[in-house]
Scaffold this motif. Structure first.
Motif, short mmCIF file in Angstrom:
data_model
loop_
_atom_site.label_atom_id
_atom_site.label_comp_id
_atom_site.label_asym_id
_atom_site.label_seq_id
_atom_site.Cartn_x
_atom_site.Cartn_y
_atom_site.Cartn_z
N VAL A 264 -10.44 -9.97 -3.18
CA VAL A 264 -9.65 -8.73 -3.29
C VAL A 264 -10.36 -7.75 -4.21
N GLU A 265 -10.88 -8.27 -5.30
CA GLU A 265 -11.54 -7.40 -6.28
C GLU A 265 -12.75 -6.72 -5.66
N SER A 266 -13.55 -7.49 -4.90
CA SER A 266 -14.75 -6.89 -4.29
C SER A 266 -14.36 -5.83 -3.26
N LEU A 267 -13.30 -6.12 -2.47
CA LEU A 267 -12.82 -5.14 -1.50
C LEU A 267 -12.38 -3.85 -2.20
N CYS A 268 -11.63 -4.04 -3.28
CA CYS A 268 -11.09 -2.89 -4.01
C CYS A 268 -12.20 -2.03 -4.60
N GLN A 269 -13.21 -2.68 -5.14
CA GLN A 269 -14.32 -1.92 -5.75
C GLN A 269 -14.97 -1.00 -4.72
N VAL A 270 -15.20 -1.56 -3.52
CA VAL A 270 -15.84 -0.76 -2.47
C VAL A 270 -14.91 0.38 -2.03
N LEU A 271 -13.62 0.04 -1.84
CA LEU A 271 -12.65 1.07 -1.43
C LEU A 271 -12.52 2.16 -2.48
N GLN A 272 -12.54 1.73 -3.74
CA GLN A 272 -12.40 2.70 -4.84
C GLN A 272 -13.61 3.63 -4.89
N GLU A 283 -3.11 13.77 3.23
CA GLU A 283 -3.74 12.76 4.07
C GLU A 283 -2.83 12.39 5.25
N ASP A 284 -3.44 11.99 6.35
CA ASP A 284 -2.70 11.55 7.55
C ASP A 284 -1.73 10.43 7.18
N VAL A 285 -0.42 10.67 7.41
CA VAL A 285 0.60 9.71 6.94
C VAL A 285 0.53 8.39 7.70
N ASP A 286 0.14 8.40 8.98
CA ASP A 286 0.04 7.14 9.73
C ASP A 286 -0.99 6.22 9.10
N PHE A 287 -2.14 6.82 8.71
CA PHE A 287 -3.16 6.00 8.06
C PHE A 287 -2.67 5.52 6.70
N LEU A 288 -2.04 6.41 5.94
CA LEU A 288 -1.58 6.03 4.60
C LEU A 288 -0.51 4.93 4.66
N ALA A 289 0.29 4.94 5.73
CA ALA A 289 1.30 3.88 5.89
C ALA A 289 0.60 2.52 6.05
N ARG A 290 -0.49 2.50 6.84
CA ARG A 290 -1.27 1.26 7.01
C ARG A 290 -1.97 0.91 5.70
N PHE A 291 -2.50 1.94 5.03
CA PHE A 291 -3.25 1.71 3.79
C PHE A 291 -2.31 1.15 2.71
N SER A 292 -1.09 1.69 2.64
CA SER A 292 -0.15 1.19 1.61
C SER A 292 0.25 -0.25 1.92
N LYS A 293 0.31 -0.60 3.22
CA LYS A 293 0.57 -1.99 3.59
C LYS A 293 -0.59 -2.89 3.13
N LEU A 294 -1.83 -2.38 3.28
CA LEU A 294 -3.01 -3.14 2.83
C LEU A 294 -2.98 -3.33 1.31
N VAL A 295 -2.69 -2.25 0.58
CA VAL A 295 -2.64 -2.34 -0.90
C VAL A 295 -1.53 -3.30 -1.32
N ASN A 296 -0.40 -3.22 -0.61
CA ASN A 296 0.72 -4.13 -0.88
C ASN A 296 0.27 -5.59 -0.68
N GLY A 297 -0.46 -5.83 0.42
CA GLY A 297 -0.97 -7.18 0.70
C GLY A 297 -1.92 -7.66 -0.38
N MET A 298 -2.80 -6.75 -0.83
CA MET A 298 -3.75 -7.12 -1.89
C MET A 298 -3.01 -7.44 -3.18
N GLY A 299 -2.06 -6.57 -3.53
CA GLY A 299 -1.29 -6.78 -4.76
C GLY A 299 -0.51 -8.09 -4.73
N GLN A 300 0.20 -8.33 -3.61
CA GLN A 300 0.99 -9.56 -3.52
C GLN A 300 0.11 -10.81 -3.49
N GLY A 349 7.19 -4.14 -2.09
CA GLY A 349 7.02 -5.59 -2.33
C GLY A 349 6.11 -5.86 -3.52
N PHE A 350 4.96 -5.21 -3.55
CA PHE A 350 3.99 -5.35 -4.65
C PHE A 350 4.64 -4.93 -5.97
#
Length: 970
Positions: A264-272, A283-300, A349-350
Motif C-alpha cells: 500500500v505504501e509503495s502504491l501511495c508514494q507513486v500516486l502521491q 475533477e471528474d466525479v465518477d473517477f473521484l468516486a472510484r478513487f475514494s473507494k480505492l483510498v478507502n480500501g487502502m486505509g481499511q 469506512g476508512f
C-alpha cells in the motif's frame, strides 16, 4: 432446422410465430440429437440472423447444463470442436458478433470449462489462446470467457451447493498449478498491446485482473511491470476508472500485514508523486468516486494490518503501519469533505475505522486531536441539506441523502467515543453561533445546528453530562443549549425542516423540562399554534400530533396548570369529520380538516392523558372526560341514522369510516388509564358505559357490517380491560348482533372477545356463556359446513383459522374451570361438542389445532374422568379419547419431524397420562387386554408401553411416545 419456427425468433414477429419458436425450442431441448444441428449451424456459419445464432447457443447451453453426462465421448468432443471452430470463424468475420451473442457464447464456453477442464480438456486455455492470439475480436471473446468462468466458479454472490463449492476449489487449485502464470502473461501482453489503441479491451482486461487477483498468487500482479502499467493507466482518462477498481482489488487481497503495508505504501508514494493526493473539486466525479473507494480500501487494509500486528505483539511494525495510516488522513479528509456525497460516502469506512484506532490509544498526539476535530467539522458540514432538497416531494436523491446522513451519524457517534468533550464543545460552538442570528441564517444552517443538538442525545451517554440534573448553576452544556433552543424564538423559523427538528429535539430532551419547567408553557404554545398542530404543512401537523402526545405523556406531572387551557385549544382538532380525500362530501358539510384521523388518535389520547393524570378530583375528571366524549356520541348517533337510510355506496363507506373513527377515538382515550389510575377511581365508568350504549346499535346496521363490527368489537376489548363487571350487561346484546349473518372471519374475530371475558370474569359470566354457547357453536358449524370452491385457498384458510378459534374457545372454557357450561348443554349437544374435539385431534392435518384438542381432552378427563365424573364419560374415554391418542399420530400427515407436531404429540402424551392417573389399573388393563392387541401390537411392546405410561416422571412417557410412533409408522 424448422425455418418457419425460426422466423418467430425475431423480436418483431407476431405472437403466433413467437409461440411456434418457443414450442420449437422446447422440442429441441428434449430431442436427443437436435443440438447437433445447432452445433453444425454455429461451426459452419449457416445462419446470418443474430437471433438464430443466439437460439443455437441456447440449445447448446441447455444440452451442456442438463444432459452432458448422457453424451458419448465423441459427442462431447463434437461440442469442444464446435466451440473452437466458431471461435476461429470470429477471426475471419467481416463484422464482429453482437454483444449479446458474444456474452452467450462466453457462458457456453464457461459451462464446458467447469464440466471438462479437470478431465477431458486440460488444455482449454491454451487452445483458446492459440486461436485468438492478439487478434482484437479474439481477445474480446477470450476476456468475456474469463469473466463468465469467474461468474461460474468464483462469484461470491452466487450460492453454490457443497458439491459445486468442492468442484470450484479443485478447478482453482488446478488452474493455479497449470495455467495461471500463462494467463497472467496473456493479460500483460493484451494491456501492453492495446493500452494506447483500444480502451475497451484494456478496460475489459483490467476487469478480468481485478476479478482473478483475489485467488491467484499476488506476486504475479503486484510487481513492478504490472503496477507501473496500472499506475500509467491512472493518468489516462478512459482507463483510470477501471485501473482504480483493479488496484482496489489488489489492495483488498488478503496478505501478511507487513507485506500489505509495504504494498500500500509503495502504491501511495507513486500516486502521491503523480499528484493524485491533491483533490481538485473540479475533477471528474465518477473517477473521484472510484478513487475514494480505492483510498478507502487502502486505509481499511492498513487498519486490518495494524490490528493484526498489535494482536501478535509486533509493536514496531504496528507503529510503522500506524504512521502509514496517519499519512493518508489528509487525503481521507479531502475526500470526506468533497461536495459530492458519493465520493464522501465511499471514504466513511476508512474514517470510521481510523477513529476506532484513536479510541484505543491512551494518549492522542496534537496531530491526532487535530484530525478528530477536522473529521468533526467535516461531518457537521456534510450533514447540511442542499438548496435543491425537495422537502414536499422526496424522491430518490432525497432518499439517498437520508441514507448518507445515517452514515454520518455513525461517524458522529464514533467521534463521541473518541472525545466527548471535544464533540460537545464543537457542537456548542456551532449551535450557539447559528442560533444567535437564526433570523438571517439559511434554513440548512439552522436545521443542522438543531440536528447536531438532537444527535448528541444518542452520541454522548449520560455519564458525560448528557443529563439534566444537579445544580442548575453548574448547568451542563446540553442544558444551556436546550435553554437557548426554547427561548431563542427559533421555533418560528419559516421552514418545515427547522420546525420539525425543533419539535423532535424538544421531545428527545423532555427531561430538561423537569429541571426547568418554566419553559413548558412556551413549548406548549409552539405545539398548539401555527408552528405545530396548525402549521401550513400537513407533514408538520401530522408529525407534531405524535410528538405532542409524547411530550404530554412524559411531562404530565407538570401539566396540571394547563390542562383545561390545552383541552379548550385542541377542541376544534377533535372534530369528527369525513376523510378530507372525499372533498365533495367534506365541502358540502362545511369541514376543513387540519389533521387526518390517524393524527387525531394521538390528540384524543393526549386529551385522555391530561384528564386522567391531572390533580383534579374524580368528579371534575368525569366532567372533563364527558365533555371530551359527548360530542363523539352525539355525532355518532346522527351519522348512524344517516347511514341506515343512505343509498349511495360511496357515501355509505364515508359514513361507516367516520363512525369507525368515532369508536376508535373513544377507545384511544382509554389508553390513559393505568393500575394506579383506573376508570373507576377517575369517576369515568359512567361516560364509557354511555359510549357502549351509543356504539352498540351500530352492530345491527344492515350495511357496512364489517367495518362497524370491527370498530365496536375493538372498543369492547378495551372496555373489558378498563371496566369491571359493569361491562357485562352489554355483552349478551353485542354477542347476539355479532352472531347474525356471520362469515368465517367475523366469528374468528368474535371468539377472542368471548375468550377475554371468560378468562377475566370466569364464574361471573357462566350464565351468559351457557346461554350463548350453542348459538355460537351453531354459527361456527354452519360456516364450517358451508360449501366453497375446491381451489379457493382463501376460504380454506379462513375455515382452518375458524376451526382453531373454535378449539381455542373450548380450551378457554375448560381451562377457566367452567366445565359446567358444556355439561349443562344437554346430553346430545355435549356429545356433539366432544366429537368435534375428537375430530379436531385426529382428522385435520393442523398440528396447532390438534395440540389444542388434546389440551381440551386432557382437561375434560381431569374434570370428568374420575369415578364420580360426568355420567357416561368413562365409556367415551375408552371408546374415543384413547383411540384418538393413537390414530392421530399414526396418520401419514402427522409429521414427527415438525416442531408444531411434536408439541401436539406432547399434549397427546399428557392426555394419556391423565387418563391413567384418573382411571388407574383399569386403564392399563384396557390397553393390555383390549385396545393395543386390536392394533396388532406385539405383547412385549404392549408391556413396554404400559410400563412407560406408569412412570412417575411424565417426561419419560413423552420421550417414549415419540419413539413408539417413530417405530410404528411405516
Amino acid at each position: 432446422m424448422d425455418e418457419q419456427a425460426l422466423l418467430g425468433l425475431n423480436p418483431n414477429a407476431n405472437a403466433d410465430f413467437r409461440e411456434r419458436a418457443l414450442a420449437y425450442f422446447e422440442q429441441l431441448k428434449v430431442s436427443p440429437d437436435a443440438w447437433q444441428v445447432c452445433a453444425e449451424a454455429l461451426a459452419q456459419r449457416i445462419y446470418s440472423d443474430d437471433h438464430v445464432k443466439f437460439f443455437c447457443f441456447q440449445v447448446l447451453e441447455h444440452q451442456i447444463k442438463f444432459k452432458y453426462a448422457e453424451l458419448t465421448a465423441l459427442q462431447q468432443q463434437l461440442i469442444r470442436e464446435t466451440l473452437i471452430a466458431w471461435l476461429q470463424a470470429q477471426m475471419l468475420n467481416a463484422q464482429p458478433e453482437k454483444t449479446f451473442i458474444r456474452n452467450k457464447a462466453a457462458q457456453v464456453f464457461a459451462l464446458v470449462f467447469v464440466t471438462e477442464y479437470l478431465t477431458k480438456w486440460p488444455k482449454f486455455f491454451f487452445d483458446i489462446l492459440s486461436v485468438v492470439g492478439l487478434n482484437t475480436r479474439g481477445v474480446d471473446l477470450y476476456l468475456r470467457i474469463l469473466m463468465a468462468i469467474d461468474a461460474e466458479v468464483v462469484d461470491r454472490d452466487i450460492i453454490h451447493t457443497p458439491e459445486e463449492a468442492r468442484r470450484n476449489t479443485l478447478l482453482k487449485d488446478t488452474m493455479r498449478e497449470q495455467c495461471i502464470p500463462n494467463l497472467v502473461e496473456s493479460w500483460y501482453q493484451i494491456l501492453q498491446t492495446y493500452q494506447h489503441t483500444n480502451s475497451e479491451l484494456t478496460c475489459q482486461c483490467l476487469e478480468v485482473i481485478g476479478a482473478y487477483v483475489s485467488w491467484i498468487d499476488l506476486t504475479l500482479i503486484a510487481n513492478d511491470r504490472f503496477i507501473n502499467m496500472l499506475l500509467g493507466h491512472m493518468s489516462v482518462e478512459v482507463l483510470r476508472e477501471e485501473a482504480c477498481d483493479c488496484l482496489y482489488e489488489i489492495v483488498n487481497k488478503g496478505m501478511d500485514p507487513v507485506d500489505k503495508t509495504k504494498l500500500v505504501e509503495s502504491l501511495c508514494q507513486v500516486l502521491q508523486s503523480a499528484g493524485f493526493f491533491s483533490i481538485n473539486q473540479e475533477e471528474d466525479v465518477d473517477f473521484l468516486a472510484r478513487f475514494s473507494k480505492l483510498v478507502n480500501g487502502m486505509g481499511q487494509s492498513l487498519i486490518i494490518s495494524w490490528t493484526k500486528l498489535v494482536k501478535s505483539g509486533d509493536m514496531k511494525s504496528a507503529q510503522d503501519t500506524l504512521q502509514s495510516i496517519e499519512s493518508k488522513v489528509p487525503l481521507m479528509l479531502q475526500l470526506l469533505i468533497h461536495e459530492d456525497d458519493d465520493i464522501s460516502s465511499n471514504i466513511i469506512g476508512f474514517c470510521y475505522e481510523y477513529l476506532h484506532i484513536l479510541k484505543q490509544l491512551v494518549l492522542l498526539s496534537d496531530q491526532q486531536k487535530a484530525n478528530v476535530e477536522a473529521v468533526m467539522l467535516a461531518v457537521m458540514k456534510k450533514l447540511t441539506y442542499d438548496e435543491e432538497y425537495n422537502f414536499e416531494n422526496e424522491g430518490e436523491d432525497e432518499a439517498m441523502f437520508v441514507e448518507y446522513r445515517k452514515q454520518l451519524k455513525l461517524l458522529l457517534d464514533r467521534l463521541a467515543q473518541v472525545s466527548p468533550e471535544l464533540l460537545l464543545a464543537s457542537v456548542r460552538r456551532v449551535f450557539n453561533g447559528t442560533l444567535q442570528s437564526w433570523q438571517s441564517a439559511p434554513f440548512m444552517d439552522v436545521e443542522v445546528a438543531i440536528r447536531l443538538l438532537y444527535m448528541l442525545g444518542e452520541a454522548i451517554p449520560a455519564s458525560h453530562g448528557a443529563h439534566f440534573c444537579g445544580d442548575v448553576a453548574k448547568a451542563s452544556a446540553l442544558q444551556d443549549m436546550m435553554r437557548t433552543l426554547v427561548t431563542s424564538g427559533v421555533s418560528a423559523y419559516n421552514h418545515t425542516s427547522v420546525t420539525l427538528e425543533f419539535f423532535e429535539t424538544v421531545v428527545r430532551y423532555e427531561k430538561f423540562f423537569t429541571v426547568e419547567p418554566m419553559h413548558i408553557p412556551n413549548v406548549l404554545m409552539a405545539f398548539l399554534d401555527h408552528r405545530g398542530l396548525r402549521h401550513s404543512s400537513p407533514k408538520v401537523r401530522s408529525r407534531t400530533a405524535y410528538l405532542f402526545s409524547r411530550f404530554v405523556k412524559s411531562l404530565h406531572k407538570h401539566m396540571n396548570a394547563f390542562v383545561e387551557d390545552i383541552l379548550s385549544r385542541i377542541q376544534d382538532l377533535l372534530e369528527l369529520s369525513p376523510p378530507v380525500s372525499l372533498s365533495r362530501f367534506a365541502i358540502e358539510n362545511g369541514y376543513q380538516m387540519l389533521l387526518s384521523s390517524d393524527d387525531q388518535l394521538f390528540i384524543y389520547e393526549t386529551a385522555g392523558v391530561l384528564i386522567v393524570n391531572s390533580d383534579y378530583p374524580a368528579e371534575r375528571k368525569s366532567i372533563l372526560m364527558r365533555n371530551l366524549l359527548n360530542p363523539l356520541m352525539e355525532k355518532f348517533k346522527i351519522l348512524l341514522e344517516k347511514l341506515v337510510v343512505e343509498q349511495d355506496e360511496e357515501r355509505q363507506a364515508i359514513l361507516a369510516d367516520c363512525l369507525n373513527h368515532a369508536v376508535g377515538f373513544a377507545s384511544r382515550t382509554s389508553k390513559a388509564f393505568s393500575n394506579k389510575q383506573t376508570v373507576k377511581q377517575c369517576g369515568c365508568s359512567g361516560v364509557y358505559l354511555d359510549c357502549l350504549q351509543s356504539f352498540l346499535p351500530a352492530l345491527s346496521c344492515p350495511v357496512q357490517k364489517e367495518i362497524l363490527r370491527g370498530g365496536v368489537r375493538t372498543f369492547l376489548h378495551r372496555m373489558i380491560i378498563c371496566l369491571e363487571e359493569e361491562v357485562l350487561p352489554f355483552i349478551p346484546t353485542a354477542s347476539e348482533h355479532m352472531l347474525k349473518d356471520c362469515e368465517a372471519k367475523d366469528l374468528q374475530e368474535f371468539i377472542p372477545l368471548i375468550n377475554q371475558i371468560t378468562a377475566k370474569f370466569k364464574a361471573q359470566v357462566s350464565p351468559f356463556l351457557q346461554q350463548v354457547f350453542m348459538p355460537l357453536l351453531h354459527a361456527i358449524f354452519e360456516v364450517l359446513v358451508r360449501p366453497s370452491e375446491e381451489n379457493d385457498q382463501s376460504a380454506a384458510l379462513d375455515k382452518q383459522m375458524l376451526r382453531r378459534s373454535y378449539f381455542a374457545f373450548l380450551q378457554t372454557v375448560t381451562g377457566s374451570g367452567m366445565n359446567e357450561v358444556i355439561a349443562n348443554q344437554g346430553a346430545e349437544n355435549v356429545e356433539r361438542v366432544l366429537f368435534t374435539v375428537i375430530q379436531g385431534a385426529v382428522e385435520y392435518p393442523d398440528p396447532i389445532a390438534q395440540k389444542t384438542c388434546f389440551i381440551i381432552l386432557s382437561k375434560l378427563v381431569e374434570l370428568w374422568g374420575g369415578k364420580d365424573g360426568l355420567v357416561g364419560f368413562a365409556d367415551f374415554v375408552y371408546k374415543h379419547i384413547v383411540p384418538a391418542c393413537f390414530l392421530a399420530p399414526l396418520k401419514p400427515t402427522f409429521d414427527l419431524a415438525d416442531a408444531q407436531t411434536i408439541l401436539a404429540l406432547s399434549e397427546c402424551a399428557v392426555t394419556m397420562k391423565t387418563i391413567y392417573l384418573k382411571r388407574g389399573p383399569e386403564c392399563i388393563q384396557y390397553l393390555q387386554q383390549e385396545y393395543l392387541p386390536s392394533l396388532q401390537v406385539a405383547p412385549e411392546i404392549i408391556q413396554e408401553f404400559c410400563q412407560a405410561l406408569q412412570q412417575p416422571d411424565a417426561k419419560v412417557f413423552k420421550n417414549y411416545l415419540k419413539i413408539f410412533f417413530q417405530r410404528a409408522k411405516p
